[in-house]
Design an enzyme around this catalytic site. Structure first.
Site, mmCIF file in Angstrom:
data_model
loop_
_atom_site.group_PDB
_atom_site.id
_atom_site.type_symbol
_atom_site.label_atom_id
_atom_site.label_comp_id
_atom_site.label_asym_id
_atom_site.label_seq_id
_atom_site.Cartn_x
_atom_site.Cartn_y
_atom_site.Cartn_z
ATOM 1 N N SER A 8 -2.557 -67.938 -18.666
ATOM 2 C CA SER A 8 -1.557 -68.764 -19.160
ATOM 3 C C SER A 8 -2.095 -70.168 -18.897
ATOM 4 O O SER A 8 -1.750 -71.009 -19.678
ATOM 5 C CB SER A 8 0.020 -68.584 -18.122
ATOM 6 O OG SER A 8 -0.519 -68.656 -17.014
ATOM 7 N N CYS A 70 -4.893 -62.516 -15.842
ATOM 8 C CA CYS A 70 -3.668 -63.002 -15.522
ATOM 9 C C CYS A 70 -2.851 -61.682 -15.175
ATOM 10 O O CYS A 70 -2.923 -60.879 -15.984
ATOM 11 C CB CYS A 70 -2.912 -63.802 -16.550
ATOM 12 S SG CYS A 70 -1.349 -64.109 -16.460
ATOM 13 N N THR A 72 0.147 -61.413 -14.489
ATOM 14 C CA THR A 72 1.450 -61.432 -15.182
ATOM 15 C C THR A 72 1.492 -60.811 -16.543
ATOM 16 O O THR A 72 2.037 -59.773 -16.899
ATOM 17 C CB THR A 72 2.142 -62.521 -15.257
ATOM 18 O OG1 THR A 72 2.106 -63.372 -14.095
ATOM 19 C CG2 THR A 72 3.562 -62.759 -15.610
ATOM 20 N N CYS A 182 -2.081 -63.210 -8.236
ATOM 21 C CA CYS A 182 -1.978 -64.276 -9.137
ATOM 22 C C CYS A 182 -3.059 -65.051 -9.115
ATOM 23 O O CYS A 182 -3.648 -65.442 -8.324
ATOM 24 C CB CYS A 182 -0.635 -65.117 -8.955
ATOM 25 S SG CYS A 182 -0.708 -66.518 -10.223
ATOM 26 N N THR A 183 -3.794 -65.018 -10.550
ATOM 27 C CA THR A 183 -4.959 -65.757 -10.484
ATOM 28 C C THR A 183 -5.140 -67.445 -10.337
ATOM 29 O O THR A 183 -6.164 -67.741 -10.100
ATOM 30 C CB THR A 183 -5.710 -65.472 -11.916
ATOM 31 O OG1 THR A 183 -5.105 -66.013 -12.992
ATOM 32 C CG2 THR A 183 -6.073 -63.882 -12.145
ATOM 33 N N HIS A 184 -3.831 -67.858 -10.242
ATOM 34 C CA HIS A 184 -4.017 -69.228 -9.891
ATOM 35 C C HIS A 184 -4.231 -69.460 -8.343
ATOM 36 O O HIS A 184 -4.604 -70.444 -7.723
ATOM 37 C CB HIS A 184 -2.649 -69.911 -10.188
ATOM 38 C CG HIS A 184 -2.342 -70.290 -11.753
ATOM 39 N ND1 HIS A 184 -2.262 -69.401 -12.572
ATOM 40 C CD2 HIS A 184 -2.185 -71.551 -12.248
ATOM 41 C CE1 HIS A 184 -2.044 -70.177 -13.919
ATOM 42 N NE2 HIS A 184 -2.289 -71.491 -13.603
HETATM 43 N N1 DGL Z 1 -2.402 -66.794 -13.442
HETATM 44 C C1 DGL Z 1 -1.089 -65.925 -13.738
HETATM 45 C C2 DGL Z 1 -1.096 -64.769 -12.882
HETATM 46 O O1 DGL Z 1 -2.192 -64.105 -12.708
HETATM 47 C C3 DGL Z 1 0.237 -66.558 -14.228
HETATM 48 C C4 DGL Z 1 1.008 -67.654 -13.569
HETATM 49 C C5 DGL Z 1 1.889 -67.948 -14.491
HETATM 50 O O2 DGL Z 1 1.471 -68.453 -15.549
HETATM 51 O O3 DGL Z 1 2.972 -68.078 -13.948
HETATM 52 O O4 DGL Z 1 -0.039 -63.923 -12.752
#
Ligand code: DGL
Length: 257
Positions: A8, A70, A72, A182-184
């Protein structure tokens, strides 16, 4: 042909970074769906549609494999994508299994950080109920962290206060592992290291995901291109400022191992 990464926003860069280390002879394309970030607080139907549109754009780039970097998007769309496209699609899910093994052997619990949408999906709840027979896994949604991350706000007092507040109701002595689902979130590994007690191990899925990517490419005889770990950054809003943001995020993660 390139290996494509999709998220995302900038989160998937944490996975791209791992790929650059493990597969330095490949070239990459990274696509961020900046028109719709964040995904984690949106509806399943909307995210499914955003992912479809994004992958349609990515496929125009001569790709030999696609990593859905990601959690999600993977939990919502990976099966459908695999039925639609003929290149390999590698998804991500919170690394609960390795975390559970570590925690179990230490007699401790697991705390999974992920987006609200990931934690609600049957892919996640079924994974946990399948492997967590002693009910050792707890989950904590951290939607605001994606927003902080998208502002490249990685190490401020605001970030420290955010984690302190979110973790205040947990007795961290009971936990052996924290999963970054979550990758962030791996952008916050070093801040978390300074907040969490030393005995807690921080687990994320990037290494395993890139390893799987390498195995899949190798089995298809498509490894070791003549690449140079060059990366083309793309985003759905086609905003040059965001491209610069992605480059900065990559530099940050490279400098904060
Ligand atoms: N980086 C994403 C993940 O691994 C999604 C973060 C988002 O857009 O809310 O879930």
């Amino acid at each position: 042909m390139k290996i494509a990464f999709f998220d995302s926003g900038i989160g998937g860069i944490t996975v791209l970074h791992e790929a650059m280390k493990q597969l330095p002879r490949e070239d990459f394309v990274f696509f961020a769906d900046t028109l719709h970030v964040p995904y984690g607080t949106k509806s399943k139907a909307d995210v499914k549609e955003y992912v479809k549109q994004s992958v349609e754009t990515i496929r125009e780039e001569e790709v030999k494999a696609l990593v859905i970097a990601c959690n999600t998007a993977t939990s919502i769309a990976v099966s459908e994508l695999r039925n639609t496209y003929d290149f390999p699609i590698i998804g991500m899910e919170p690394a609960v299994k390795p975390a559970l093994e570590i925690s179990r052997s230490a007699g401790k619990r697991v705390l999974v950080f992920a987006t609200p949408l990931t934690l609600k999906q049957s892919k996640y709840t079924q994974l946990v109920s399948r492997i967590d027979d002693q009910r050792l896994v707890d989950s904590l949604p951290l939607p605001e962290l994606v927003e902080l991350c998208e502002r490249l706000n990685f190490e401020s007092q605001e970030v420290i206060d955010y984690f302190t507040e979110k973790l205040s109701s947990f007795d961290l002595n009971n936990y052996g592992t924290v999963v970054l689902g979550c990758t962030h979130y791996p952008f916050y590994k070093h801040v978390l290291r300074s907040i969490l007690p030393n005995h807690i191990q921080i687990v994320d899925g990037s290494v395993g995901t890139v390893h799987r990517l390498a195995v899949i490419l190798s089995e298809a005889g498509q490894l070791h291109a003549d690449g140079n770990a060059d990366t083309k950054f793309l985003c759905s809003s086609q905003n040059p400022d965001y491209i610069r943001k992605m480059e900065k995020a990559l530099t940050f993660i490279q400098n904060h191992e």
